[in-house]
Design an enzyme around this catalytic site. Structure first.
Site, PDB file in Angstrom:
ATOM      1  N   GLY A 108      44.561  37.584  43.368  1.00  0.00           N
ATOM      2  CA  GLY A 108      45.054  36.805  43.717  1.00  0.00           C
ATOM      3  C   GLY A 108      45.933  36.393  45.305  1.00  0.00           C
ATOM      4  O   GLY A 108      46.084  37.667  46.200  1.00  0.00           O
ATOM      5  N   CYS A 109      46.727  35.270  45.106  1.00  0.00           N
ATOM      6  CA  CYS A 109      48.255  35.482  46.505  1.00  0.00           C
ATOM      7  C   CYS A 109      48.552  36.705  46.580  1.00  0.00           C
ATOM      8  O   CYS A 109      49.410  36.830  45.375  1.00  0.00           O
ATOM      9  CB  CYS A 109      48.432  34.108  46.107  1.00  0.00           C
ATOM     10  SG  CYS A 109      49.986  34.151  46.869  1.00  0.00           S
ATOM     11  N   PHE A 110      49.022  37.081  47.556  1.00  0.00           N
ATOM     12  CA  PHE A 110      49.429  38.297  47.143  1.00  0.00           C
ATOM     13  C   PHE A 110      51.458  38.075  47.236  1.00  0.00           C
ATOM     14  O   PHE A 110      52.210  39.645  47.003  1.00  0.00           O
ATOM     15  CB  PHE A 110      49.457  39.190  48.397  1.00  0.00           C
ATOM     16  CG  PHE A 110      49.262  39.145  49.991  1.00  0.00           C
ATOM     17  CD1 PHE A 110      50.416  38.108  50.303  1.00  0.00           C
ATOM     18  CD2 PHE A 110      48.461  39.642  50.826  1.00  0.00           C
ATOM     19  CE1 PHE A 110      50.526  37.910  51.963  1.00  0.00           C
ATOM     20  CE2 PHE A 110      48.747  38.827  51.795  1.00  0.00           C
ATOM     21  CZ  PHE A 110      49.332  38.116  52.646  1.00  0.00           C
ATOM     22  N   TRP A 111      52.031  37.723  47.303  1.00  0.00           N
ATOM     23  CA  TRP A 111      53.157  37.109  47.571  1.00  0.00           C
ATOM     24  C   TRP A 111      53.571  37.268  46.243  1.00  0.00           C
ATOM     25  O   TRP A 111      54.668  38.086  45.481  1.00  0.00           O
ATOM     26  CB  TRP A 111      53.110  35.442  47.757  1.00  0.00           C
ATOM     27  CG  TRP A 111      53.890  35.586  48.479  1.00  0.00           C
ATOM     28  CD1 TRP A 111      53.556  36.588  49.964  1.00  0.00           C
ATOM     29  CD2 TRP A 111      53.538  34.830  50.209  1.00  0.00           C
ATOM     30  NE1 TRP A 111      53.265  35.511  51.089  1.00  0.00           N
ATOM     31  CE2 TRP A 111      52.859  33.981  51.062  1.00  0.00           C
ATOM     32  CE3 TRP A 111      53.582  32.961  48.949  1.00  0.00           C
ATOM     33  CZ2 TRP A 111      52.990  32.659  52.528  1.00  0.00           C
ATOM     34  CZ3 TRP A 111      53.530  31.954  50.249  1.00  0.00           C
ATOM     35  CH2 TRP A 111      53.095  32.084  51.154  1.00  0.00           C
TER      36      TRP A 111
ATOM     37  N   GLU B 254      43.442  39.678  49.980  1.00  0.00           N
ATOM     38  CA  GLU B 254      44.844  39.618  50.701  1.00  0.00           C
ATOM     39  C   GLU B 254      44.853  40.553  48.973  1.00  0.00           C
ATOM     40  O   GLU B 254      44.544  40.827  47.585  1.00  0.00           O
ATOM     41  CB  GLU B 254      45.544  38.799  49.722  1.00  0.00           C
ATOM     42  CG  GLU B 254      45.929  37.320  50.535  1.00  0.00           C
ATOM     43  CD  GLU B 254      45.815  36.144  50.467  1.00  0.00           C
ATOM     44  OE1 GLU B 254      47.528  36.472  49.309  1.00  0.00           O
ATOM     45  OE2 GLU B 254      46.066  35.063  50.946  1.00  0.00           O
TER      46      GLU B 254
END
Length: 154
Positions: A9-12, A53
């Site tokens: 998912g979102c890499f952050w 991502e």
């Protein structure tokens, strides 16, 4: 030193969680698994590059094993949703393990099989397992994004 490349998912948020694990020496967020060379965040967000991502993790295998990183990977996201994590929808948010060698490939396949056979979820595991291609680091402002954001609000 060894490298693991994972997409969840979102890499952050994924990066922030892996940076807390003992034995992880460094991380980079970026894009891999697609066909577009030198993709930008804006291009990846369109879903047309084929890239996910991802997070590239440099780790000390004397301290933490690849299998232990996979155990953490399964816990930081929902591997049963295809091309989606939470409110983030698109192929760039897919669950994927990008292996760097045959040993990682076998460990990833085995780990996925164990999860599939467990009582983890009645839904099938949608995680893709494929060989790493080129890893393109994301723009600098994405690196350690949540840490930077936390420091800027202090």
């Amino acid at each position: 030193m060894a490298i693991a490349t994972l997409a969840a998912g979102c890499f952050w948020g994924v990066e922030a969680k892996f940076r807390q694990i003992t034995g992880v020496l460094s991380t980079r967020v970026g894009y891999t698994g697609g066909s577009t060379e030198n993709p930008t965040y804006k291009a990846v967000c369109t879903g047309t590059t084929g890239h996910a991502e991802a997070i590239e993790i440099t780790f000390d295998p004397e301290v933490i094993s690849f299998t232990s990183l996979l155990d953490a990977f399964w816990k930081v996201h929902d591997p049963t949703t295809l091309n989606r994590q939470g409110v983030d929808i698109g192929t760039q948010y897919r669950s994927a393990i990008f292996y760097h060698n045959d040993k990682q490939k076998q460990q990833a396949l085995s780990s996925k099989q164990v999860l599939t056979e467990s009582t983890y979820s009645p839904a099938p595991i949608a995680t893709e397992i494929s060989a790493i291609t080129t890893f393109y680091p994301a723009e600098e402002y994405h690196q350690c994004y949540l840490e930077k954001k936390a420091h800027s609000t202090l």
